[in-house]
Design a protein around this motif. Sequence first.
Motif, PDB file in Angstrom:
ATOM      1  N   LYS A  20       0.838  -1.217   0.000  1.00 31.73           N
ATOM      2  CA  LYS A  20       0.000   0.000   0.000  1.00 31.73           C
ATOM      3  C   LYS A  20       0.867   1.260   0.000  1.00 31.73           C
ATOM      4  O   LYS A  20       0.657   2.169  -0.789  1.00 31.73           O
ATOM      5  CB  LYS A  20      -0.896   0.013   1.251  1.00 31.73           C
ATOM      6  CG  LYS A  20      -1.555   1.350   1.516  1.00 31.73           C
ATOM      7  CD  LYS A  20      -2.365   1.338   2.786  1.00 31.73           C
ATOM      8  CE  LYS A  20      -1.684   1.869   4.017  1.00 31.73           C
ATOM      9  NZ  LYS A  20      -1.447   3.297   4.100  1.00 31.73           N
ATOM     10  N   LEU A  24       0.634   3.863  -3.352  1.00 32.79           N
ATOM     11  CA  LEU A  24       0.023   5.202  -3.329  1.00 32.79           C
ATOM     12  C   LEU A  24       0.974   6.274  -3.894  1.00 32.79           C
ATOM     13  O   LEU A  24       0.598   7.002  -4.809  1.00 32.79           O
ATOM     14  CB  LEU A  24      -0.438   5.558  -1.907  1.00 32.79           C
ATOM     15  CG  LEU A  24      -1.546   4.660  -1.326  1.00 32.79           C
ATOM     16  CD1 LEU A  24      -1.754   4.961   0.158  1.00 32.79           C
ATOM     17  CD2 LEU A  24      -2.855   4.861  -2.081  1.00 32.79           C
ATOM     18  N   ARG A  89      -5.262  10.587   3.520  1.00 27.75           N
ATOM     19  CA  ARG A  89      -4.088  11.453   3.680  1.00 27.75           C
ATOM     20  C   ARG A  89      -3.212  11.416   2.431  1.00 27.75           C
ATOM     21  O   ARG A  89      -2.538  12.384   2.099  1.00 27.75           O
ATOM     22  CB  ARG A  89      -3.293  10.994   4.911  1.00 27.75           C
ATOM     23  CG  ARG A  89      -2.100  11.888   5.172  1.00 27.75           C
ATOM     24  CD  ARG A  89      -1.512  11.673   6.528  1.00 27.75           C
ATOM     25  NE  ARG A  89      -0.219  12.336   6.642  1.00 27.75           N
ATOM     26  CZ  ARG A  89      -0.051  13.596   7.011  1.00 27.75           C
ATOM     27  NH1 ARG A  89      -1.070  14.353   7.290  1.00 27.75           N
ATOM     28  NH2 ARG A  89       1.158  14.121   7.088  1.00 27.75           N
ATOM     29  N   LYS A 117      -1.790  13.692  15.849  1.00 27.41           N
ATOM     30  CA  LYS A 117      -1.431  14.855  15.034  1.00 27.41           C
ATOM     31  C   LYS A 117      -0.823  14.416  13.710  1.00 27.41           C
ATOM     32  O   LYS A 117       0.042  13.545  13.679  1.00 27.41           O
ATOM     33  CB  LYS A 117      -0.391  15.697  15.780  1.00 27.41           C
ATOM     34  CG  LYS A 117      -0.980  16.586  16.845  1.00 27.41           C
ATOM     35  CD  LYS A 117       0.108  17.422  17.487  1.00 27.41           C
ATOM     36  CE  LYS A 117       1.036  16.554  18.291  1.00 27.41           C
ATOM     37  NZ  LYS A 117       2.188  17.086  18.860  1.00 27.41           N
ATOM     38  N   ARG A 118      -1.255  14.991  12.586  1.00 25.76           N
ATOM     39  CA  ARG A 118      -0.654  14.662  11.290  1.00 25.76           C
ATOM     40  C   ARG A 118      -0.267  15.979  10.592  1.00 25.76           C
ATOM     41  O   ARG A 118      -0.918  16.414   9.652  1.00 25.76           O
ATOM     42  CB  ARG A 118      -1.612  13.864  10.403  1.00 25.76           C
ATOM     43  CG  ARG A 118      -2.168  12.584  10.988  1.00 25.76           C
ATOM     44  CD  ARG A 118      -1.114  11.524  11.246  1.00 25.76           C
ATOM     45  NE  ARG A 118      -0.522  10.943  10.077  1.00 25.76           N
ATOM     46  CZ  ARG A 118      -0.959   9.848   9.456  1.00 25.76           C
ATOM     47  NH1 ARG A 118      -2.025   9.247   9.893  1.00 25.76           N
ATOM     48  NH2 ARG A 118      -0.319   9.356   8.414  1.00 25.76           N
ATOM     49  N   PRO A 119       0.798  16.644  11.075  1.00 22.67           N
ATOM     50  CA  PRO A 119       1.179  17.922  10.465  1.00 22.67           C
ATOM     51  C   PRO A 119       1.724  17.733   9.053  1.00 22.67           C
ATOM     52  O   PRO A 119       2.099  16.623   8.666  1.00 22.67           O
ATOM     53  CB  PRO A 119       2.266  18.446  11.398  1.00 22.67           C
ATOM     54  CG  PRO A 119       2.763  17.272  12.154  1.00 22.67           C
ATOM     55  CD  PRO A 119       1.684  16.235  12.154  1.00 22.67           C
ATOM     56  N   ILE A 120       1.774  18.834   8.300  1.00 25.62           N
ATOM     57  CA  ILE A 120       2.318  18.755   6.938  1.00 25.62           C
ATOM     58  C   ILE A 120       3.424  19.785   6.715  1.00 25.62           C
ATOM     59  O   ILE A 120       3.747  20.125   5.596  1.00 25.62           O
ATOM     60  CB  ILE A 120       1.214  18.942   5.879  1.00 25.62           C
ATOM     61  CG1 ILE A 120       0.509  20.294   6.071  1.00 25.62           C
ATOM     62  CG2 ILE A 120       0.199  17.811   5.888  1.00 25.62           C
ATOM     63  CD1 ILE A 120      -0.143  20.783   4.801  1.00 25.62           C
ATOM     64  N   ASP A 121       3.982  20.296   7.846  1.00 27.36           N
ATOM     65  CA  ASP A 121       4.967  21.379   7.720  1.00 27.36           C
ATOM     66  C   ASP A 121       6.183  20.986   6.876  1.00 27.36           C
ATOM     67  O   ASP A 121       6.727  21.824   6.150  1.00 27.36           O
ATOM     68  CB  ASP A 121       5.408  21.854   9.112  1.00 27.36           C
ATOM     69  CG  ASP A 121       5.827  20.703  10.001  1.00 27.36           C
ATOM     70  OD1 ASP A 121       5.093  19.700  10.037  1.00 27.36           O
ATOM     71  OD2 ASP A 121       6.894  20.781  10.635  1.00 27.36           O
ATOM     72  N   GLU A 122       6.600  19.727   6.923  1.00 34.01           N
ATOM     73  CA  GLU A 122       7.790  19.338   6.135  1.00 34.01           C
ATOM     74  C   GLU A 122       7.496  19.385   4.634  1.00 34.01           C
ATOM     75  O   GLU A 122       8.365  19.707   3.832  1.00 34.01           O
ATOM     76  CB  GLU A 122       8.292  17.941   6.525  1.00 34.01           C
ATOM     77  CG  GLU A 122       8.691  17.786   7.986  1.00 34.01           C
ATOM     78  CD  GLU A 122       9.674  18.843   8.478  1.00 34.01           C
ATOM     79  OE1 GLU A 122      10.376  19.453   7.662  1.00 34.01           O
ATOM     80  OE2 GLU A 122       9.708  19.068   9.702  1.00 34.01           O
ATOM     81  N   PHE A 158      12.805  13.007   8.147  1.00 34.04           N
ATOM     82  CA  PHE A 158      12.400  11.593   8.172  1.00 34.04           C
ATOM     83  C   PHE A 158      10.914  11.362   7.906  1.00 34.04           C
ATOM     84  O   PHE A 158      10.428  10.250   8.097  1.00 34.04           O
ATOM     85  CB  PHE A 158      12.821  10.909   9.494  1.00 34.04           C
ATOM     86  CG  PHE A 158      14.267  11.108   9.812  1.00 34.04           C
ATOM     87  CD1 PHE A 158      15.254  10.523   9.030  1.00 34.04           C
ATOM     88  CD2 PHE A 158      14.664  11.917  10.871  1.00 34.04           C
ATOM     89  CE1 PHE A 158      16.601  10.731   9.297  1.00 34.04           C
ATOM     90  CE2 PHE A 158      16.011  12.133  11.146  1.00 34.04           C
ATOM     91  CZ  PHE A 158      16.981  11.532  10.355  1.00 34.04           C
ATOM     92  N   SER A 159      10.194  12.393   7.489  1.00 31.29           N
ATOM     93  CA  SER A 159       8.784  12.165   7.128  1.00 31.29           C
ATOM     94  C   SER A 159       8.728  11.372   5.820  1.00 31.29           C
ATOM     95  O   SER A 159       9.372  11.734   4.824  1.00 31.29           O
ATOM     96  CB  SER A 159       8.055  13.499   6.963  1.00 31.29           C
ATOM     97  OG  SER A 159       6.869  13.293   6.229  1.00 31.29           O
ATOM     98  N   HIS A 187       9.280   1.686   0.921  1.00 29.66           N
ATOM     99  CA  HIS A 187       8.334   2.298  -0.032  1.00 29.66           C
ATOM    100  C   HIS A 187       8.884   3.610  -0.590  1.00 29.66           C
ATOM    101  O   HIS A 187       8.593   3.969  -1.720  1.00 29.66           O
ATOM    102  CB  HIS A 187       6.935   2.491   0.569  1.00 29.66           C
ATOM    103  CG  HIS A 187       6.880   2.641   2.053  1.00 29.66           C
ATOM    104  ND1 HIS A 187       6.999   1.594   2.917  1.00 29.66           N
ATOM    105  CD2 HIS A 187       6.732   3.744   2.830  1.00 29.66           C
ATOM    106  CE1 HIS A 187       6.909   2.034   4.160  1.00 29.66           C
ATOM    107  NE2 HIS A 187       6.763   3.328   4.138  1.00 29.66           N
ATOM    108  N   THR A 304       6.625   1.397  12.905  1.00 29.56           N
ATOM    109  CA  THR A 304       5.437   1.739  13.699  1.00 29.56           C
ATOM    110  C   THR A 304       4.207   0.972  13.210  1.00 29.56           C
ATOM    111  O   THR A 304       3.320   0.646  13.993  1.00 29.56           O
ATOM    112  CB  THR A 304       5.174   3.266  13.657  1.00 29.56           C
ATOM    113  OG1 THR A 304       3.902   3.531  14.225  1.00 29.56           O
ATOM    114  CG2 THR A 304       5.184   3.833  12.256  1.00 29.56           C
ATOM    115  N   ARG A 331      -1.661   5.453  18.271  1.00 31.07           N
ATOM    116  CA  ARG A 331      -1.580   3.988  18.156  1.00 31.07           C
ATOM    117  C   ARG A 331      -2.004   3.289  19.455  1.00 31.07           C
ATOM    118  O   ARG A 331      -2.444   2.145  19.419  1.00 31.07           O
ATOM    119  CB  ARG A 331      -0.158   3.557  17.807  1.00 31.07           C
ATOM    120  CG  ARG A 331       0.294   3.986  16.423  1.00 31.07           C
ATOM    121  CD  ARG A 331       0.609   2.781  15.549  1.00 31.07           C
ATOM    122  NE  ARG A 331       1.277   3.176  14.324  1.00 31.07           N
ATOM    123  CZ  ARG A 331       0.696   3.183  13.121  1.00 31.07           C
ATOM    124  NH1 ARG A 331      -0.563   2.810  12.982  1.00 31.07           N
ATOM    125  NH2 ARG A 331       1.377   3.555  12.053  1.00 31.07           N
TER     126      ARG A 331
END
Length: 419
Positions: A20, A24, A89, A117-122, A158-159, A187, A304, A331
């Motif tokens: 998966k 994507l 996402r 939290k799922r930030p997108i700053d990177e 590392f995102s 991936h 994870t 989680r």
Amino acid sequence: MLRIEWGQTARGTVRMSGAKNAALPVLASALFARRSTLHNIPHIGDVMMLLRIFESYGVTVRFEGNTVELDTSDMRPESDDPGLVKKIRASILLIPALLHRFGRVDLPYPGGCNLGKRPIDEHVNGLRMLGYGFSESDGLLSFSGDWFRHDVELSTFFSVTATENLLAASAFRPGTTKIRLAAIEPHVMDVVGFLRACGARIETSYDHSFEVSGISELPEHVEYTVIHDYLESGFFILLGALCAEEFIDIEHARIGDLGSFLIKASEAGVCYELRSNDTIRVHNSRSNLRAISLQTNVFPGFPTDIQSPFTVMLTQAEGISRVHEILFEGRFNMLMELEAMKGHSAILNPHEALIFGPTKLRGTTVTSWDLRSGASMILAGLIAEGETRITNVEYIERGYEDILGKLRSLGIQIDRIES
Ligand code: UD1
């Protein structure tokens, strides 16, 4: 919902699907090409949703067997169904190709699993470094402009999806992009493989960095096969350890990607042997399981995405295990479901928990908080006394191809019933 009876054992061979987390971003990167043919794409909810989103942008999609064919000749800058974009996402992965083609993207803040939290700053920082402008208002993300032509150096901390997005955004830009502190999950490396198949030159270093020399020509047609799913094989390894009659064999297991997982599995008493470089035989290890300390990490650390099923296994291990989930505080929601099944744990803080074992789990109705915890409830249901019912099955179906078919092929009866 799913219904599982306890006391069942697994035997035989199961073959892993396409990954998966590779399918994507590879599908999204394929929007740079006029036409593409992509093999080993799993039939899962997230892929089907991404393909519906593509269609809402005017992309022609054919999905037969496990092969997707895309034709972007009539692609439009805007979706005719923006509500779809919010549902997964992974829609954030559309940004580079849309920006490249149309110079502007307006995207609702993408949705996804319940992981905290799922930030997108990177993503935003990296795209800005490449030259694009960004603004946000009322939950709408807007990127616009053109790339810089000069060399750029940026970091993605590392995102995973930020690294994938910035690799794709760099691959078709003149100039060289150095991406430091990059994620290197299998991936991510598959996206590198795909972009190389498109003609991009990408050098990788062992210090988590990439150097991308972009190409200006967009590919006319590209063909690529995505990797199999090492996260799915981690799940089946744990299933074998808990429920195999004697042993099960897992094909296309991507053993090379499971290094830290297999070290921890061995430490916890899981007994396995490698049958070839891609097949692993896992023996029932239930009576052998012992408590361990486990910390998730970025690759090549412990994934994870296999922490939740591993935690279910630790309820059967002798002693007190410590689980340190460094990435996603959501989680541990799963521990509430295990508690309802009479599993014993103590949450020390949002990222650390103790698991007390061995405990006799008891079947009840539990829920899937996210796709990994949902699959983990299947493992819990198989070892819990009585009947287990799992709600929110859609989460599981977002990420595991034909999971019921695979379980049945191992001799495990599991039914999907109306809620
Ligand atoms: C991807 C995977 C998911 C996996 C996760 C970690 C896909 C489709 N999903 O998710 O299965 O669990 O990697 O391996 O591949 N972060 C920031 N700023 C950002 C982006 C992320 O602070 O801009 C933080 C997140 O809050 C999180 C950590 O970085 O704590 C990792 O997130 P990230 O690697 O981006 O995960 P995803 O790419 O969303």
